[in-house]
Design a protein around this motif. Structure first.
Motif, short mmCIF file in Angstrom:
data_model
loop_
_atom_site.label_atom_id
_atom_site.label_comp_id
_atom_site.label_asym_id
_atom_site.label_seq_id
_atom_site.Cartn_x
_atom_site.Cartn_y
_atom_site.Cartn_z
N MET A 1 0.84 -1.18 0.00
CA MET A 1 0.00 0.00 0.00
C MET A 1 0.89 1.25 0.00
N THR A 2 0.59 2.19 -0.86
CA THR A 2 1.33 3.43 -0.95
C THR A 2 0.58 4.53 -0.20
N ILE A 3 1.29 5.27 0.60
CA ILE A 3 0.70 6.40 1.30
C ILE A 3 1.08 7.67 0.54
N ARG A 4 0.09 8.41 0.15
CA ARG A 4 0.33 9.66 -0.57
C ARG A 4 0.51 10.79 0.45
N GLN A 5 1.63 11.48 0.37
CA GLN A 5 1.97 12.50 1.35
C GLN A 5 1.69 13.91 0.82
N SER A 6 1.33 14.79 1.74
CA SER A 6 1.15 16.20 1.43
C SER A 6 1.58 17.01 2.64
N PHE A 7 1.63 18.33 2.46
CA PHE A 7 1.89 19.22 3.60
C PHE A 7 1.13 20.51 3.40
N ALA A 8 0.88 21.20 4.50
CA ALA A 8 0.19 22.49 4.45
C ALA A 8 1.21 23.59 4.14
N TRP A 9 0.89 24.39 3.14
CA TRP A 9 1.78 25.46 2.68
C TRP A 9 2.25 26.34 3.83
N TRP A 10 1.31 26.79 4.65
CA TRP A 10 1.63 27.75 5.71
C TRP A 10 2.61 27.20 6.73
N SER A 11 2.70 25.87 6.85
CA SER A 11 3.60 25.31 7.86
C SER A 11 5.07 25.44 7.49
N PHE A 12 5.37 25.72 6.23
CA PHE A 12 6.76 25.88 5.80
C PHE A 12 7.04 27.20 5.09
N ALA A 13 6.03 27.84 4.56
CA ALA A 13 6.23 29.03 3.72
C ALA A 13 6.84 30.20 4.48
N GLN A 14 6.71 30.27 5.76
CA GLN A 14 7.23 31.38 6.54
C GLN A 14 8.62 31.11 7.11
N ARG A 15 9.29 30.10 6.63
CA ARG A 15 10.58 29.69 7.20
C ARG A 15 11.78 30.04 6.33
N HIS A 16 11.76 31.22 5.76
CA HIS A 16 12.90 31.73 4.99
C HIS A 16 13.27 30.83 3.81
N ILE A 17 12.27 30.32 3.13
CA ILE A 17 12.48 29.55 1.91
C ILE A 17 11.59 30.16 0.83
N SER A 18 12.12 30.32 -0.33
CA SER A 18 11.32 30.92 -1.41
C SER A 18 10.22 29.95 -1.85
N PRO A 19 9.12 30.46 -2.38
CA PRO A 19 8.06 29.58 -2.87
C PRO A 19 8.58 28.57 -3.90
N THR A 20 9.45 29.02 -4.80
CA THR A 20 10.00 28.12 -5.82
C THR A 20 10.80 26.99 -5.18
N ASP A 21 11.62 27.34 -4.19
CA ASP A 21 12.43 26.32 -3.51
C ASP A 21 11.55 25.37 -2.69
N LEU A 22 10.49 25.89 -2.10
CA LEU A 22 9.58 25.05 -1.32
C LEU A 22 8.89 24.04 -2.23
N ILE A 23 8.41 24.50 -3.37
CA ILE A 23 7.75 23.60 -4.32
C ILE A 23 8.73 22.56 -4.83
N GLN A 24 9.94 22.98 -5.15
CA GLN A 24 10.95 22.03 -5.63
C GLN A 24 11.30 21.01 -4.56
N ALA A 25 11.39 21.45 -3.32
CA ALA A 25 11.68 20.51 -2.22
C ALA A 25 10.57 19.47 -2.10
N ALA A 26 9.33 19.89 -2.28
CA ALA A 26 8.21 18.94 -2.24
C ALA A 26 8.35 17.89 -3.34
N VAL A 27 8.76 18.32 -4.53
CA VAL A 27 8.99 17.38 -5.63
C VAL A 27 10.15 16.44 -5.28
N ASP A 28 11.24 16.99 -4.78
CA ASP A 28 12.42 16.20 -4.45
C ASP A 28 12.14 15.16 -3.37
#
Length: 70
Positions: free
Chosen positions: A1-28
């Motif tokens: 069984m595969t568990i599909r993971q997600s995260f809430a934007w607000w929980s990381f967006a305020q931590r000195h990471i650019s939106p582009t880098d945050l999205i790329q990290a999610a992909v990585d």
């Protein structure tokens, strides 16, 4: 069984990471979706193959609900 993971934007967006880098990290990290991302980032999220799991219906209340005047 595969568990599909997600995260809430607000929980990381305020931590000195650019939106582009945050999205790329999610992909990585191999996340499948991002929750409650601001509208201005929706297309970039989709372009990276991620799903918008849900959206913000209204702005967050800055002082939240524990104030007597609310």
């Amino acid at each position: 069984m595969t568990i599909r993971q997600s995260f809430a934007w607000w929980s990381f967006a305020q931590r000195h990471i650019s939106p582009t880098d945050l999205i790329q990290a999610a992909v990585d990290i191999d996340y499948d979706a991002i929750e409650m991302a601001p509208r201005e980032h929706w297309q970039h999220i989709r372009d990276q193959g991620l799903t918008l799991l849900n959206t913000q219906a209204h702005p967050l209340i800055p002082a939240m609900h524990n104030r007597l005047e609310n």
